[in-house]
Design a protein around this motif. Sequence first.
Motif, PDB file in Angstrom:
ATOM      1  N   MET A   1       0.827  -1.210   0.000  1.00 45.56           N
ATOM      2  CA  MET A   1       0.000   0.000   0.000  1.00 45.56           C
ATOM      3  C   MET A   1       0.859   1.258   0.000  1.00 45.56           C
ATOM      4  O   MET A   1       0.470   2.294  -0.461  1.00 45.56           O
ATOM      5  CB  MET A   1      -0.937  -0.024   1.219  1.00 45.56           C
ATOM      6  N   ASP A   3       3.288   1.781  -1.775  1.00 45.05           N
ATOM      7  CA  ASP A   3       3.643   2.158  -3.143  1.00 45.05           C
ATOM      8  C   ASP A   3       2.781   3.316  -3.626  1.00 45.05           C
ATOM      9  O   ASP A   3       3.184   4.078  -4.488  1.00 45.05           O
ATOM     10  CB  ASP A   3       3.430   0.956  -4.082  1.00 45.05           C
ATOM     11  N   PHE A   4       1.620   3.398  -3.046  1.00 50.11           N
ATOM     12  CA  PHE A   4       0.672   4.407  -3.514  1.00 50.11           C
ATOM     13  C   PHE A   4       0.599   5.626  -2.588  1.00 50.11           C
ATOM     14  O   PHE A   4      -0.275   6.459  -2.754  1.00 50.11           O
ATOM     15  CB  PHE A   4      -0.719   3.796  -3.630  1.00 50.11           C
ATOM     16  N   LEU A   7       0.766   8.912  -4.379  1.00 48.33           N
ATOM     17  CA  LEU A   7      -0.453   9.113  -5.182  1.00 48.33           C
ATOM     18  C   LEU A   7      -1.643   9.471  -4.290  1.00 48.33           C
ATOM     19  O   LEU A   7      -2.445  10.356  -4.621  1.00 48.33           O
ATOM     20  CB  LEU A   7      -0.755   7.845  -5.990  1.00 48.33           C
ATOM     21  N   GLU A   8      -1.731   8.822  -3.169  1.00 46.05           N
ATOM     22  CA  GLU A   8      -2.820   9.132  -2.229  1.00 46.05           C
ATOM     23  C   GLU A   8      -2.725  10.580  -1.737  1.00 46.05           C
ATOM     24  O   GLU A   8      -3.742  11.274  -1.622  1.00 46.05           O
ATOM     25  CB  GLU A   8      -2.776   8.170  -1.034  1.00 46.05           C
ATOM     26  N   GLU A  10      -1.408  13.045  -3.356  1.00 51.84           N
ATOM     27  CA  GLU A  10      -1.799  13.914  -4.475  1.00 51.84           C
ATOM     28  C   GLU A  10      -3.324  13.960  -4.616  1.00 51.84           C
ATOM     29  O   GLU A  10      -3.903  15.005  -4.889  1.00 51.84           O
ATOM     30  CB  GLU A  10      -1.178  13.398  -5.774  1.00 51.84           C
ATOM     31  N   LEU A  11      -3.932  12.787  -4.416  1.00 49.93           N
ATOM     32  CA  LEU A  11      -5.401  12.734  -4.525  1.00 49.93           C
ATOM     33  C   LEU A  11      -6.057  13.564  -3.427  1.00 49.93           C
ATOM     34  O   LEU A  11      -7.045  14.262  -3.655  1.00 49.93           O
ATOM     35  CB  LEU A  11      -5.879  11.285  -4.440  1.00 49.93           C
ATOM     36  N   ARG A  12      -5.500  13.484  -2.222  1.00 47.53           N
ATOM     37  CA  ARG A  12      -6.083  14.251  -1.102  1.00 47.53           C
ATOM     38  C   ARG A  12      -5.918  15.758  -1.336  1.00 47.53           C
ATOM     39  O   ARG A  12      -6.730  16.551  -0.851  1.00 47.53           O
ATOM     40  CB  ARG A  12      -5.423  13.845   0.213  1.00 47.53           C
ATOM     41  N   ALA A  13      -4.884  16.110  -2.054  1.00 48.90           N
ATOM     42  CA  ALA A  13      -4.669  17.537  -2.336  1.00 48.90           C
ATOM     43  C   ALA A  13      -5.691  18.065  -3.347  1.00 48.90           C
ATOM     44  O   ALA A  13      -5.938  19.274  -3.436  1.00 48.90           O
ATOM     45  CB  ALA A  13      -3.260  17.749  -2.872  1.00 48.90           C
TER      46      ALA A  13
END
Lengths: 180, 163
Positions: A1, A3-4, A7-8, A10-13
Amino acid sequence: MNDFQELENELRALRPARPSPVLLERIEEAMVENCRADASPAGQPARLPYNWLSLGFGLAAAAVLLLFAVLSMEHRQGSDKEIAQVAPASETRPVVPALSGGRGVDGSISSNKFVPAGATQVVYNTRNEGLQFADGSREPLRRLRYQTRQTWQWRNPSTGASLRVSYPSEEVVLIPVSGQ
Amino acid sequence: MDNIANHENWKSCFSEIGPGLLLFARQWTRSAADAEDIVQEAFVKFWRRNHTINNRALLYATVRSIALDFIRRDKRRARREATVFAHADSTVEPQFEWEDEAQSALAAAVNCLPHDQREVLVLKIWNELTFSEIAGALGISQNTAASRYRYALANLKKSLQPQ
């Protein structure tokens, strides 16, 4: 997990679009209306812990079942008492006292009157208990014991209601024995 | 925010969860206005039934249920309007506020995800639900929710890699 993880983040931003101010006003109005509806006596009643309608239907169904059970039991008891041989209905007309005016008997039966409708006596056991001498008698007597069930029936001609009484009975008969 | 029904300042409660709720509802509607209708109905319904805000799975399940009802109604409406808007854009995309091109690309990549993966991603990232709560809201198992989430991230990563 992990690894992401980047990315997580960035998504929360990335921020979702905000609701319009009108939505807040609409919700407020809807809530105020609901509060009014709940507060007014004519409004929707408060939720009960259980559904009264289902409870009512359930009780009604249970009552109907109970009624059927009672009726069925009565019918079964009636069948058990069914008589093997039924005497024909009494051929004599019911004796009804004449009215005070002295008028005829026909058509003057009160609705509360029950008239005899039949009588039966079923012998279901006979036992020969041997010979014996009665007190002070020199002739022998045969003692027979009959076990029977007697049933009496009455009927109300005006209402059609019937009444039946049934009971077991025991009868002892002494028959003189003549020596030839 | 223990209880929405007894929450005197429900507005602050809604301001916290409102954007996430709207994004979740937006997945089933073509317009933001429809999504707001769904959120309004769900939030008021939830508030009225006096559920605690801690039961977030139920709140999102309510939104989903109302959204699905809306789709059924909307399909009938869409058929009626089909002749008028023959070439209308029928894609359904969540709405984001992006600040740069990178976020714009990320938002576009999210919009391209399969619906079941995007649904889980929206609940996890922007509504901060646990996998257990997501499972409760969507009526799926916790493992399914977790795997859909992983697939969503993997697909996003793949689509954002330079060709």
